[in-house]
Structures are given as C-alpha cells and as structure tokens.
Design an enzyme around this catalytic site. Structure first.
Site, PDB file in Angstrom:
ATOM      1  N   HIS A  22      10.614  -7.408  22.851  1.00 47.39           N
ATOM      2  CA  HIS A  22      10.346  -7.488  24.299  1.00 47.39           C
ATOM      3  C   HIS A  22      11.440  -8.283  25.026  1.00 47.39           C
ATOM      4  CE1 HIS A  22       6.366  -5.565  24.633  1.00 47.39           C
ATOM      5  NE2 HIS A  22       6.215  -5.970  23.383  1.00 47.39           N
ATOM      6  N   ASN A 128       6.377   1.828  23.439  1.00 55.87           N
ATOM      7  CA  ASN A 128       5.766   2.311  24.679  1.00 55.87           C
ATOM      8  C   ASN A 128       6.367   1.639  25.909  1.00 55.87           C
ATOM      9  OD1 ASN A 128       4.339  -0.033  23.524  1.00 55.87           O
ATOM     10  ND2 ASN A 128       3.082   0.067  25.368  1.00 55.87           N
ATOM     11  N   HIS A 129       7.024   0.484  25.741  1.00 55.54           N
ATOM     12  CA  HIS A 129       7.665  -0.171  26.879  1.00 55.54           C
ATOM     13  C   HIS A 129       9.032   0.439  27.170  1.00 55.54           C
ATOM     14  CE1 HIS A 129       5.196  -3.814  27.942  1.00 55.54           C
ATOM     15  NE2 HIS A 129       4.571  -3.387  26.854  1.00 55.54           N
ATOM     16  N   HIS A 245       3.838  -2.352  17.728  1.00 53.03           N
ATOM     17  CA  HIS A 245       2.976  -2.306  18.912  1.00 53.03           C
ATOM     18  C   HIS A 245       1.900  -3.386  18.891  1.00 53.03           C
ATOM     19  CE1 HIS A 245       1.119  -0.871  22.522  1.00 53.03           C
ATOM     20  NE2 HIS A 245      -0.012  -0.595  21.917  1.00 53.03           N
ATOM     21  N   HIS A 247       0.640  -6.992  18.466  1.00 51.24           N
ATOM     22  CA  HIS A 247       1.414  -8.228  18.601  1.00 51.24           C
ATOM     23  C   HIS A 247       0.987  -9.339  17.641  1.00 51.24           C
ATOM     24  CE1 HIS A 247       3.585  -7.726  22.708  1.00 51.24           C
ATOM     25  NE2 HIS A 247       3.591  -6.606  21.999  1.00 51.24           N
TER      26      HIS A 247
END
Length: 579
Positions: A22, A128-129, A245, A247
């Site tokens: 991230h 997905n981000h 995915h 966390h």
C-alpha cells in the site's frame, strides 16, 4: 510437500514474499506520510541482504489506483537502488514468456533484457487497489513493467474464461511453477470457479517434479455468500498458496486438510485501518524451495508503526453504572487510563528498536450500550496529541446490535460480541446506492439500469477516478435497449414504456458487472479512443495468439560468464501444458 532445512545451495530457490505494501497510504499526513515508503525500503533492503533469487509481491503494491507523482518516483527510485546491479541471476525461465507477460510490449523477464542490468527480479500480481482500469486496461504495475523494474504477471484479459499459465523456472535440479492471478471481483471469480471457467495449466512432462506456488489476491474470509474464494476451489496439485488482500499477518503456513496444500498469508506491511487484524505484528517471508521441499522463515518488520487496540464494555464495569452521578466523567477517566496503559506498553516495546516510529497508533473501542452517554472525543484527544500518531480517532464509540428474540438466523454467528458501528465506517459505495433506491419513491426507480450496475459504476468513478465510468455504463445500456426495441419492432411510446416496465431491456445482474468493460472495448473497436495500434492489437489477441511486438534480445552484453544464462525466451514450450 515437506519441511526443508534452510540450507542455501545451487538447487535452492530463495524467494522474498510480501503482500499489500500500500505504497502512498496517507502520504500527505504529517506524521504517518512516510510509513509505507520506509517499510518498502526495508523490504527491498532485506531482499538484497539475504541475496534472494527473486521477490514475489501478492498485490496492492500501491494504495491508490492512480499513484501520485511522488509515490511513483519513490517506488522507482527504491526498485532501481536495490533491484539493479551486477549480481548474477542463477535460475532460468523455461515457459513461453509471451503468455506469462501478456500485458507488455516487452514480453520477457526483465533480467533477460540486454538493455537492463537486473540483480533481483521482482514478480508481482495486481491487487484490488492497483488493478487495471480505463479503456486500455492498464494499471500502475504496467508502468513499472514497461520501465523494466517489475515483472507484472497474472493478468487475465478475458471475462468469460481464465487460463492461468505458470512461469516455469529452474535452478539447478529444482523446478518451480509460479502461478498468479491478479485481483478480480470476488463474486465474479466465485461464479467462474463454480462454472468451471478457471483452469490452471500444468507442465505435461514430469508433473511430480515441479513445486507449484500460487499467488492470489482475493477475500479469504467469508464476507457474504459468494464474496470470498474458498480454499477448496483451488487445485489440489498446488503446494503453497501466497494469499494477498487479507491484512492480518498469518504468515506461518497452515495446511488445508481437504486439498492438502499449505497457505501463507503475509498480511499488509502498513496498517490501513484501525481494526484488530492490523494489530498483529507485521512480517515478510523468506521462502526456500529445494526440490519438493520448502521452508518459510518469518522476518519481522522493524519500520512498521506500532498499533495497539483494546475494547471496553461500559456495561461490564463494576465501579459505575449508567445511573451513577457524573458517570460520563468516570468513563472519560477510564478511557484515559486505558490509553495511557497502551502508550506505556508501546514505549517498553520500542526500547532497542531505533527504526520503529516514535508515535504509535492507538485505538480504544468503547461499547456504550446500556444508557451511557458519549463524551467529547476531540477534547479528549488533545491530551495525547504529542504522543500518538492518530490523535483524531483514538476513541471509537459503538453499540451492540439489538438482537431480536423471535428471529433465528444461522448466519448471525456470535463472534465474541457482535458490534455495530454507529458511524458509517466501512460502508461501501454500492451499499449507499442500494439504500438510496430502496428508500426512494417508485416514480424515480431505475428502469434500465440495476442498482448493482450503477453501484459498480459509481465505485469506479469514486475509487478509481474513472470519470467516464457512469457515462460508459449508460451509453452501453441505451445502445443495447435501442437494438432490443428495433429487433422487436417497437415504435410507439406506449409500447416502449410497456417493454421497459416488463424488465426485458434491463441488464441482468450477471452481466452488469462486465458492462463497463464491454463499453470500453466497444469504444476501442469503433476508434472512439485514440490508442496506439500496437496496443489495440495486443488487447484484441488472446494470450496464446500472435507474436511479440518486439523481437527478443539475442545477446546478453557479455554476461554469460556470470551465470545469467538461459536468456532464450522458451517459446514453443506451451505444448508442454496440459489442462
């Protein structure tokens, strides 16, 4: 698959495993802005220190779908610093790389490019981000792939059928088949598994000699009837699944007794929400594979900001009740003591760890069910503004869900105590759209579009900054409706209304998920979007058709003596695959 002793030799693959980095999360925050960048630097430095053969990333390298200039610049700088150099690469790729790397005009692994000097190859699927969006279907990883810094794999270009072709690697006598599947909406992928539309291809010869490693980025825990991927859906010939995915760090491999493979869940390397799953200590993994044996070594991350979370149920307290005089002041004092206790614990853990950020994340969830009142959280937070990294949201008030005695619902399992947030924390865009149309009058209900399809389009617009998403969905449906009415010979306004009310023009729920993508393809087909012709042709081809836009390099800048051999692309090896 057996546990192997962590001995390093010419037959042992050493792989650094990480997921959900991230990069760029809260990058404008004065306190936490550098957290994700510092941790990526630590991860890459760890890969170089341990002299790994390659890095495997399980998706969500970037937090934003369209990373900022600063975020991309920092990522490229770090990848160049740690992954480029003269260190020889000691494994070869045997599979057809035009199939493995089907999203680039340079369809070969970066270390075999004569114009690049790669010391540690990085392989990554998208999450997905940072998933592909826009008419061209590009994502941030494709920028890194085109620049030769990351090998992006696992991108399925078909919405009807998925064929996962492994990257076949060999180091000494060890053969490794690396499978990858980038993030796909869970409901769609669940349906495709059920309909047998997902196929994992295997080498036809010597199947028992290959160690099969699969990287996936989906919901592992159940969020709804089909909003996750059960482990039982995956093929039983897999040896190890790297699950992205999720966390929560559950990196120690757990055995699936039904399919007989192992699953490792590395978790995120930065806390993106103040939930219990994020509070587990963050790790990355050093995977060693020799023959069919493996060993996974946990490596704790030192640059991750500490995160402590506690729950307080006011109704369970012995020294006050909701009717106690000045009870709100007593509640505030209790919360102050709990937060101070967590800060003291954080300070003790931080001793001797100079890389750990000074200010921890603190979250106290206060259940005030039973007639208690809340206090001013902003005033409370001012007491800790210099000691915590998240002063604005230390306290989170919530109430228990009201349980109706006459309803027996097997789905509502009591996980400890089911708590319902009073704030709209975690509410999805699709949910808001659905709630709006459920509450609105019949006269303004959707006739041609579904709430589900509209929700998906708005999610693309909001989350992925796709400004044309809603227009594309509407245009697609209007054209579909016009063709339907023309085919049925409907002309008058009254007949059109009757046909629309009958619902025969509405996109089915199974199709509205794909409507936006088909609209993009429709625009490309009719030339409404200026796209380079090579890219258009590449998108139109299936993964196993057509030739590479560029010829592969034929020589290796004189590096043959350093063990970088095996620069051939291995084309034609696809005949070894067996469904």
């Amino acid at each position: 698959v057996e546990a192997a002793e962590p001995a390093d030799d010419e037959d042992t693959f050493k792989i650094l495993i990480a997921t959900d980095i991230h990069l760029g999360y809260l990058e404008k925050d004065a306190i936490r802005g550098n957290d994700s960048f510092n941790t990526l630097d630590e991860i890459l430095k760890c890969a170089k220190t341990n002299q790994v053969d390659f890095i495997l990333l399980g998706g969500d390298l970037f937090h934003e779908n369209k990373p900022s200039r600063r975020c991309l610049h920092s990522c490229i700088t770090m990848l160049r610093r740690y992954c480029m150099g003269d260190t020889p690469i000691n494994f070869n790729i045997l599979s057809d790389q035009t199939v493995n790397f089907n999203t680039t005009q340079f369809p070969w692994v970066n270390y075999q490019d004569e114009n690049l000097n790669i010391s540690i190859p990085a392989f990554s699927i998208h999450g997905n981000h940072d998933d592909p969006t826009g008419a061209e279907g590009l994502c941030a990883l494709d920028l890194l792939s085109a620049s030769g810094l990351v090998n992006h794999f696992g991108h399925s270009q078909s919405v009807e059928r998925i064929e996962i072709s492994p990257i076949l690697m060999q180091k000494g006598n060890t053969k490794l088949a690396l499978f990858g599947l980038g993030s796909i909406p869970d409901e769609r992928l669940y349906r495709m598994f059920v309909n047998n539309q997902v196929t994992m291809l295997r080498p036809k010869e010597d199947q028992d000699e290959w160690f099969n490693l699969f990287t996936i980025h989906q919901n592992r825990s159940k969020h709804g009837p089909t909003n996750y991927i059960p482990e039982q859906f995956l093929d039983e010939f897999i040896d190890l699944v790297v699950w992205g995915h999720e966390h929560e760090c559950l990196i120690a491999p757990t055995r699936n007794e039904q399919q007989l493979f192992y699953v490792t869940q590395p978790g995120s390397s930065v806390a993106t929400s103040l939930s219990p799953g994020e509070a587990a200590k963050k790790h990355i993994g050093l995977l060693r594979v020799k023959g069919r044996k493996m060993n996974l070594q946990k490596i704790p991350l030192k640059t991750v900001r500490q995160f402590f979370i506690q729950d307080v149920v006011l109704d369970d307290q012995d020294h006050f009740t909701a009717d106690t005089p000045q009870v709100t002041k007593k509640v505030e004092d209790l919360c102050y003591a709990k937060v101070t206790e967590m800060l003291d614990e954080a300070e003790r853990e931080r001793l001797g760890c100079p890389l750990t950020p000074e200010k921890p994340l603190i979250r106290l969830r206060v259940d005030y069910t039973g007639g208690f009142d809340t206090f001013n959280t902003s005033r409370f937070s001012q007491k800790f503004v210099d000691r915590v990294a998240n002063p604005k949201d230390i306290i989170h008030f919530l109430r228990r869900r009201e349980q109706k005695g006459d309803i027996k619902d097997e789905v509502n399992v009591d996980y400890g105590k089911l708590l319902k947030n009073t704030a709209v924390e975690g509410l999805r865009v699709e949910d808001l759209v659905k709630q709006y149309f459920e509450a609105t009058e019949q006269t303004v209900q959707l006739s041609l579009l579904t709430e589900h399809g509209m929700g998906k389009a708005i999610q693309e617009f909001v989350d992925k900054d796709e400004k044309d998403a809603i227009e594309e969905l509407i245009t697609y449906q209007l054209e579909k409706t016009q063709r339907h009415l023309e085919a049925r010979g409907v002309i008058t306004e009254q007949d059109i209304d009757t046909e629309v009310r009958a619902g025969s023009c509405m996109i089915s729920r199974a199709k509205d998920v794909n409507a936006i993508n088909r609209a993009k393809a429709h625009r490309l087909e009719h030339g409404n979007v200026p796209v380079d012709s090579d890219i258009s042709n590449e998108l139109a081809l299936d993964s196993d058709e057509g030739s590479a836009p560029f010829a592969p390099p034929t020589r290796g800048r004189g590096r043959g003596g350093r063990g970088r051999g095996g620069r051939g692309r291995g084309r034609g090896e696809l005949s070894y695959y067996l469904s």
